[in-house]
Design a protein around this motif. Sequence first.
Motif, mmCIF file in Angstrom:
data_model
loop_
_atom_site.group_PDB
_atom_site.id
_atom_site.type_symbol
_atom_site.label_atom_id
_atom_site.label_comp_id
_atom_site.label_asym_id
_atom_site.label_seq_id
_atom_site.Cartn_x
_atom_site.Cartn_y
_atom_site.Cartn_z
ATOM 1 N N LYS A 254 0.834 -1.198 0.000
ATOM 2 C CA LYS A 254 0.000 0.000 0.000
ATOM 3 C C LYS A 254 0.871 1.251 0.000
ATOM 4 O O LYS A 254 1.770 1.399 0.834
ATOM 5 C CB LYS A 254 -0.912 0.010 1.220
ATOM 6 C CG LYS A 254 -1.960 -1.074 1.181
ATOM 7 C CD LYS A 254 -2.839 -1.010 2.402
ATOM 8 C CE LYS A 254 -3.932 -2.055 2.349
ATOM 9 N NZ LYS A 254 -4.797 -2.002 3.520
ATOM 10 N N ALA A 255 0.579 2.146 -0.927
ATOM 11 C CA ALA A 255 1.342 3.390 -1.053
ATOM 12 C C ALA A 255 1.151 4.284 0.174
ATOM 13 O O ALA A 255 0.139 4.199 0.867
ATOM 14 C CB ALA A 255 0.891 4.132 -2.303
ATOM 15 N N GLY A 256 2.141 5.116 0.430
ATOM 16 C CA GLY A 256 2.032 6.126 1.476
ATOM 17 C C GLY A 256 2.402 5.657 2.873
ATOM 18 O O GLY A 256 2.221 6.397 3.833
ATOM 19 N N THR A 257 2.910 4.449 3.018
ATOM 20 C CA THR A 257 3.330 3.977 4.325
ATOM 21 C C THR A 257 4.830 3.686 4.300
ATOM 22 O O THR A 257 5.378 3.316 3.265
ATOM 23 C CB THR A 257 2.574 2.699 4.751
ATOM 24 O OG1 THR A 257 2.870 1.662 3.816
ATOM 25 C CG2 THR A 257 1.075 2.929 4.791
ATOM 26 N N SER A 258 5.492 3.858 5.437
ATOM 27 C CA SER A 258 6.943 3.673 5.466
ATOM 28 C C SER A 258 7.354 2.219 5.254
ATOM 29 O O SER A 258 8.487 1.951 4.892
ATOM 30 C CB SER A 258 7.520 4.187 6.788
ATOM 31 O OG SER A 258 7.074 3.394 7.866
ATOM 32 N N ASN A 259 6.449 1.285 5.468
ATOM 33 C CA ASN A 259 6.806 -0.121 5.269
ATOM 34 C C ASN A 259 6.363 -0.665 3.911
ATOM 35 O O ASN A 259 6.402 -1.864 3.683
ATOM 36 C CB ASN A 259 6.265 -0.991 6.411
ATOM 37 C CG ASN A 259 4.756 -1.021 6.478
ATOM 38 O OD1 ASN A 259 4.085 -0.075 6.068
ATOM 39 N ND2 ASN A 259 4.212 -2.090 7.031
ATOM 40 N N SER A 260 5.985 0.226 2.988
ATOM 41 C CA SER A 260 5.596 -0.217 1.650
ATOM 42 C C SER A 260 6.840 -0.527 0.819
ATOM 43 O O SER A 260 7.779 0.270 0.762
ATOM 44 C CB SER A 260 4.773 0.850 0.936
ATOM 45 O OG SER A 260 4.454 0.399 -0.369
ATOM 46 N N ILE A 261 6.830 -1.687 0.177
ATOM 47 C CA ILE A 261 7.947 -2.077 -0.680
ATOM 48 C C ILE A 261 7.627 -1.868 -2.161
ATOM 49 O O ILE A 261 8.487 -2.063 -3.015
ATOM 50 C CB ILE A 261 8.377 -3.533 -0.400
ATOM 51 C CG1 ILE A 261 7.231 -4.508 -0.644
ATOM 52 C CG2 ILE A 261 8.936 -3.656 1.013
ATOM 53 C CD1 ILE A 261 7.621 -5.965 -0.554
ATOM 54 N N ALA A 262 6.422 -1.454 -2.478
ATOM 55 C CA ALA A 262 6.043 -1.188 -3.865
ATOM 56 C C ALA A 262 6.902 -0.055 -4.422
ATOM 57 O O ALA A 262 7.149 0.941 -3.745
ATOM 58 C CB ALA A 262 4.569 -0.803 -3.941
ATOM 59 N N GLY A 263 7.388 -0.224 -5.641
ATOM 60 C CA GLY A 263 8.189 0.804 -6.285
ATOM 61 C C GLY A 263 9.654 0.786 -5.886
ATOM 62 O O GLY A 263 10.430 1.629 -6.330
ATOM 63 N N ARG A 264 10.068 -0.143 -5.079
ATOM 64 C CA ARG A 264 11.471 -0.277 -4.689
ATOM 65 C C ARG A 264 12.101 -1.376 -5.539
ATOM 66 O O ARG A 264 11.573 -1.731 -6.581
ATOM 67 C CB ARG A 264 11.572 -0.572 -3.199
ATOM 68 C CG ARG A 264 10.861 0.516 -2.390
ATOM 69 C CD ARG A 264 11.424 0.755 -1.031
ATOM 70 N NE ARG A 264 10.742 1.877 -0.400
ATOM 71 C CZ ARG A 264 11.059 3.155 -0.562
ATOM 72 N NH1 ARG A 264 12.072 3.489 -1.317
ATOM 73 N NH2 ARG A 264 10.385 4.101 0.041
ATOM 74 N N SER A 265 13.219 -1.929 -5.130
ATOM 75 C CA SER A 265 13.833 -3.022 -5.897
ATOM 76 C C SER A 265 14.059 -4.214 -4.981
ATOM 77 O O SER A 265 14.140 -4.080 -3.762
ATOM 78 C CB SER A 265 15.156 -2.575 -6.524
ATOM 79 O OG SER A 265 16.057 -2.113 -5.534
ATOM 80 N N VAL A 266 14.147 -5.381 -5.587
ATOM 81 C CA VAL A 266 14.451 -6.609 -4.863
ATOM 82 C C VAL A 266 15.785 -7.121 -5.391
ATOM 83 O O VAL A 266 16.077 -6.984 -6.584
ATOM 84 C CB VAL A 266 13.328 -7.669 -5.012
ATOM 85 C CG1 VAL A 266 13.152 -8.108 -6.440
ATOM 86 C CG2 VAL A 266 13.550 -8.848 -4.093
ATOM 87 N N VAL A 267 16.604 -7.641 -4.480
ATOM 88 C CA VAL A 267 17.881 -8.222 -4.877
ATOM 89 C C VAL A 267 18.000 -9.628 -4.312
ATOM 90 O O VAL A 267 17.432 -9.942 -3.261
ATOM 91 C CB VAL A 267 19.096 -7.377 -4.412
ATOM 92 C CG1 VAL A 267 19.003 -5.951 -4.919
ATOM 93 C CG2 VAL A 267 19.268 -7.410 -2.914
ATOM 94 N N ILE A 268 18.729 -10.459 -5.031
ATOM 95 C CA ILE A 268 19.079 -11.793 -4.552
ATOM 96 C C ILE A 268 20.597 -11.847 -4.526
ATOM 97 O O ILE A 268 21.263 -11.432 -5.478
ATOM 98 C CB ILE A 268 18.472 -12.887 -5.445
ATOM 99 C CG1 ILE A 268 16.943 -12.799 -5.350
ATOM 100 C CG2 ILE A 268 18.984 -14.272 -5.021
ATOM 101 C CD1 ILE A 268 16.184 -13.749 -6.207
ATOM 102 N N ARG A 269 21.118 -12.326 -3.405
ATOM 103 C CA ARG A 269 22.566 -12.342 -3.164
ATOM 104 C C ARG A 269 23.173 -13.708 -3.475
ATOM 105 O O ARG A 269 22.478 -14.709 -3.592
ATOM 106 C CB ARG A 269 22.843 -11.982 -1.704
ATOM 107 C CG ARG A 269 22.403 -10.579 -1.316
ATOM 108 C CD ARG A 269 23.450 -9.596 -1.636
ATOM 109 N NE ARG A 269 23.094 -8.236 -1.226
ATOM 110 C CZ ARG A 269 23.947 -7.239 -1.271
ATOM 111 N NH1 ARG A 269 25.187 -7.442 -1.658
ATOM 112 N NH2 ARG A 269 23.567 -6.039 -0.919
ATOM 113 N N ALA A 270 24.496 -13.749 -3.546
ATOM 114 C CA ALA A 270 25.239 -14.953 -3.926
ATOM 115 C C ALA A 270 25.133 -16.081 -2.910
ATOM 116 O O ALA A 270 25.153 -17.255 -3.284
ATOM 117 C CB ALA A 270 26.708 -14.605 -4.154
#
Length: 189
Positions: free
Chosen positions: A147-163
């Motif tokens: 949900k937009a507008g909350t500090s814990n929203s992950i929408a619009g960010r990026s996801v990474v996978i590590r080695a």
Amino acid sequence: MVALHASASVAWAGEATYAARLTPTRAGAGASGEVEFSLETNRANQEVVVVRANVRGLTPGKHGINVHENGDVSGCDDAGACTGKSYNPDKRPHHGPTALKKFGASACHFVGDGCVLNRHIGDLGNIVADENGDSTTSFKDLYTTLKAGTSNSIAGRSVVIRATADDFETEEDDGGAGPIVLYGSIVRK
């Protein structure tokens, strides 16, 4: 009298599914996949984000999966540095997905009940690749939202996978999990 029955896992009305089509870095050459995020309710009627990772070409074993600050990865270098750091708006330490910190004299069972979340919002844990390097992992996160507008929203960010595996302690490289092997923007599907 009409009885209403609720499913154990219900999608939130009006909320879209988000996904990240993953791009490999130099360290992840040959890897590919997608991570999907959907908002649902659990049996306790709590909002959860369901994360479904479908990844190929990893080394067998555990790999850290984290949400990073930056969503625009269009000009990324071959190491995935454009993703920024692990998403941490509350300036908490790096820990595992269910890390809570007790405060006061009360017992600590969930956030708001005598405890606070004690991890980066972006700390999602590990996915596991089988002997062929494939991972079809699914898990739920109670502490993020789409949900937009909350500090814990992950929408619009990026996801990474590590080695390698996230150790849930080391701040550097998302739990000492090594270089980014895959990354992607979390966008509406």
